[in-house]
Design a protein around this motif. Structure first.
Motif, mmCIF file in Angstrom:
data_model
loop_
_atom_site.group_PDB
_atom_site.id
_atom_site.type_symbol
_atom_site.label_atom_id
_atom_site.label_comp_id
_atom_site.label_asym_id
_atom_site.label_seq_id
_atom_site.Cartn_x
_atom_site.Cartn_y
_atom_site.Cartn_z
ATOM 1 N N GLN A 130 3.517 -3.668 12.657
ATOM 2 C CA GLN A 130 4.259 -2.797 11.754
ATOM 3 C C GLN A 130 3.524 -1.475 11.538
ATOM 4 O OE1 GLN A 130 4.522 -5.569 8.564
ATOM 5 N NE2 GLN A 130 6.088 -6.778 9.594
ATOM 6 N N LEU A 131 2.193 -1.542 11.429
ATOM 7 C CA LEU A 131 1.407 -0.314 11.297
ATOM 8 C C LEU A 131 1.553 0.567 12.536
ATOM 9 C CD1 LEU A 131 -1.838 -1.699 9.620
ATOM 10 C CD2 LEU A 131 -0.269 -0.002 8.635
ATOM 11 N N ALA A 132 1.591 -0.052 13.716
ATOM 12 C CA ALA A 132 1.757 0.701 14.958
ATOM 13 C C ALA A 132 3.141 1.347 15.010
ATOM 14 C CB ALA A 132 1.539 -0.209 16.170
ATOM 15 N N GLN A 133 4.175 0.591 14.623
ATOM 16 C CA GLN A 133 5.525 1.148 14.610
ATOM 17 C C GLN A 133 5.595 2.363 13.683
ATOM 18 O OE1 GLN A 133 7.642 -2.367 13.317
ATOM 19 N NE2 GLN A 133 8.249 -2.911 15.404
ATOM 20 N N ILE A 134 5.089 2.201 12.481
ATOM 21 C CA ILE A 134 5.122 3.278 11.489
ATOM 22 C C ILE A 134 4.250 4.446 11.948
ATOM 23 C CG2 ILE A 134 4.439 3.901 9.127
ATOM 24 C CD1 ILE A 134 5.354 0.991 8.352
ATOM 25 N N GLY A 135 3.103 4.152 12.532
ATOM 26 C CA GLY A 135 2.196 5.204 12.984
ATOM 27 C C GLY A 135 2.813 6.081 14.052
ATOM 28 N N MET B 142 11.851 5.024 6.704
ATOM 29 C CA MET B 142 12.171 4.602 5.335
ATOM 30 C C MET B 142 12.509 3.119 5.293
ATOM 31 S SD MET B 142 11.837 6.794 2.893
ATOM 32 C CE MET B 142 12.834 6.009 1.627
ATOM 33 N N GLN B 143 13.309 2.670 6.249
ATOM 34 C CA GLN B 143 13.666 1.247 6.310
ATOM 35 C C GLN B 143 12.421 0.377 6.470
ATOM 36 O OE1 GLN B 143 16.590 0.677 9.412
ATOM 37 N NE2 GLN B 143 17.609 2.550 8.791
ATOM 38 N N LEU B 144 11.541 0.770 7.374
ATOM 39 C CA LEU B 144 10.313 -0.003 7.591
ATOM 40 C C LEU B 144 9.444 -0.009 6.338
ATOM 41 C CD1 LEU B 144 9.447 1.172 11.216
ATOM 42 C CD2 LEU B 144 10.194 -1.113 10.534
ATOM 43 N N SER B 145 9.373 1.125 5.675
ATOM 44 C CA SER B 145 8.554 1.215 4.456
ATOM 45 C C SER B 145 9.105 0.330 3.347
ATOM 46 C CB SER B 145 8.477 2.672 3.974
ATOM 47 O OG SER B 145 7.813 3.468 4.920
ATOM 48 N N ILE B 146 10.413 0.383 3.148
ATOM 49 C CA ILE B 146 11.033 -0.443 2.110
ATOM 50 C C ILE B 146 10.849 -1.923 2.436
ATOM 51 C CG2 ILE B 146 13.229 -1.078 1.020
ATOM 52 C CD1 ILE B 146 14.078 1.911 1.550
ATOM 53 N N GLN B 147 10.973 -2.269 3.698
ATOM 54 C CA GLN B 147 10.873 -3.670 4.111
ATOM 55 C C GLN B 147 9.444 -4.196 4.092
ATOM 56 O OE1 GLN B 147 12.662 -4.467 7.918
ATOM 57 N NE2 GLN B 147 12.258 -6.645 7.807
ATOM 58 N N TYR B 148 8.485 -3.381 4.579
ATOM 59 C CA TYR B 148 7.129 -3.898 4.778
ATOM 60 C C TYR B 148 6.086 -3.336 3.826
ATOM 61 C CZ TYR B 148 9.192 -5.631 9.076
ATOM 62 O OH TYR B 148 9.998 -6.269 9.985
ATOM 63 N N GLY B 149 6.337 -2.160 3.242
ATOM 64 C CA GLY B 149 5.375 -1.606 2.300
ATOM 65 C C GLY B 149 4.876 -0.225 2.695
ATOM 66 N N ASN B 150 3.837 0.206 1.992
ATOM 67 C CA ASN B 150 3.294 1.545 2.148
ATOM 68 C C ASN B 150 2.134 1.592 3.136
ATOM 69 O OD1 ASN B 150 4.982 3.023 0.369
ATOM 70 N ND2 ASN B 150 3.903 2.127 -1.375
ATOM 71 N N THR B 151 1.950 2.782 3.704
ATOM 72 C CA THR B 151 0.824 3.065 4.590
ATOM 73 C C THR B 151 0.253 4.420 4.187
ATOM 74 O OG1 THR B 151 2.074 4.304 6.255
ATOM 75 C CG2 THR B 151 2.022 1.895 6.501
ATOM 76 N N SER B 152 -0.736 4.871 4.913
ATOM 77 C CA SER B 152 -1.297 6.196 4.632
ATOM 78 C C SER B 152 -0.283 7.302 4.911
ATOM 79 C CB SER B 152 -2.574 6.410 5.462
ATOM 80 O OG SER B 152 -2.283 6.325 6.841
ATOM 81 N N GLN B 153 0.765 7.017 5.668
ATOM 82 C CA GLN B 153 1.793 8.018 5.972
ATOM 83 C C GLN B 153 2.965 8.009 4.984
ATOM 84 O OE1 GLN B 153 0.976 5.641 8.446
ATOM 85 N NE2 GLN B 153 0.167 6.761 10.175
#
Length: 176
Positions: free
Chosen positions: A124-129, A154-165
């Motif tokens: 998930q971090l790789a996808q978001i990154g 936005m969908q990934l963030s809502i589903q999985y949480g926050n990252t540095s981005q």
């Protein structure tokens, strides 16, 4: 030629080649960067381990004024991580993505985004990154793709949480 897989110090060797590729990119030695990236592509144990070199390659392609190639690099890597990016999203595609966000936010306030857990899963971090790396690339090279990428983030963030981005992602969503 160094073989990552058989080495006891796989992580260290991977980091060295990632750094070699990044330094080559930052110094404008793009052929050296490609050689280092090729070694990582041939030797990695896990697709997620390819995040850093793909990010470096996207940045190098942007530095060389190749936004469409950068988008394609991101598209190919994301496909290996289970995300398909449309070639040229239509208005209907964007409506679907926005509807998914609205549905995911049902019963939540915008302020609730700050309280989401931190993403810990490497995939998930790789996808978001990589999707985050594509935001400026799409904005310049394929503006029709920009809102689709932001909505998927936005969908990934809502589903999985926050990252540095996350702050960057949320501000980009405000733009669309």
């Amino acid at each position: 030629r160094v073989l990552f897989r058989s080495q006891k110090n796989y992580s260290l060797t991977l980091e060295l080649y990632e750094s070699k590729a990044e330094v080559a990119y930052l110094t404008g030695k793009f052929e050296e960067m490609e050689t280092a990236i090729e070694q990582v592509l041939l030797q990695t144990k896990d697709t997620v381990d390819l995040l850093k070199v793909h990010d470096t390659k996207i940045n190098a392609q942007m530095a060389q004024q190749q936004p469409l190639e950068a988008i394609n690099t991101g598209r190919q890597f994301l496909k290996s991580l289970g995300i398909e990016i449309p070639e040229s999203p239509q208005a209907e595609d964007l409506k679907v993505e926005v509807a998914k966000i609205s549905q995911a936010m049902t019963g939540k306030k915008i302020a609730d985004l700050a309280d989401l857990p931190l993403v810990e899963d490497r995939k998930q971090l790789a996808q978001i990154g990589i999707l985050s790396s594509l935001i400026p690339v799409c904005y310049q090279g394929n503006p029709a793709l920009f809102p689709w990428v932001v909505c998927r983030l936005m969908q990934l963030s809502i589903q999985y949480g926050n990252t540095s981005q996350s702050a960057f992602i949320y501000s980009c969503y405000g733009v669309i």
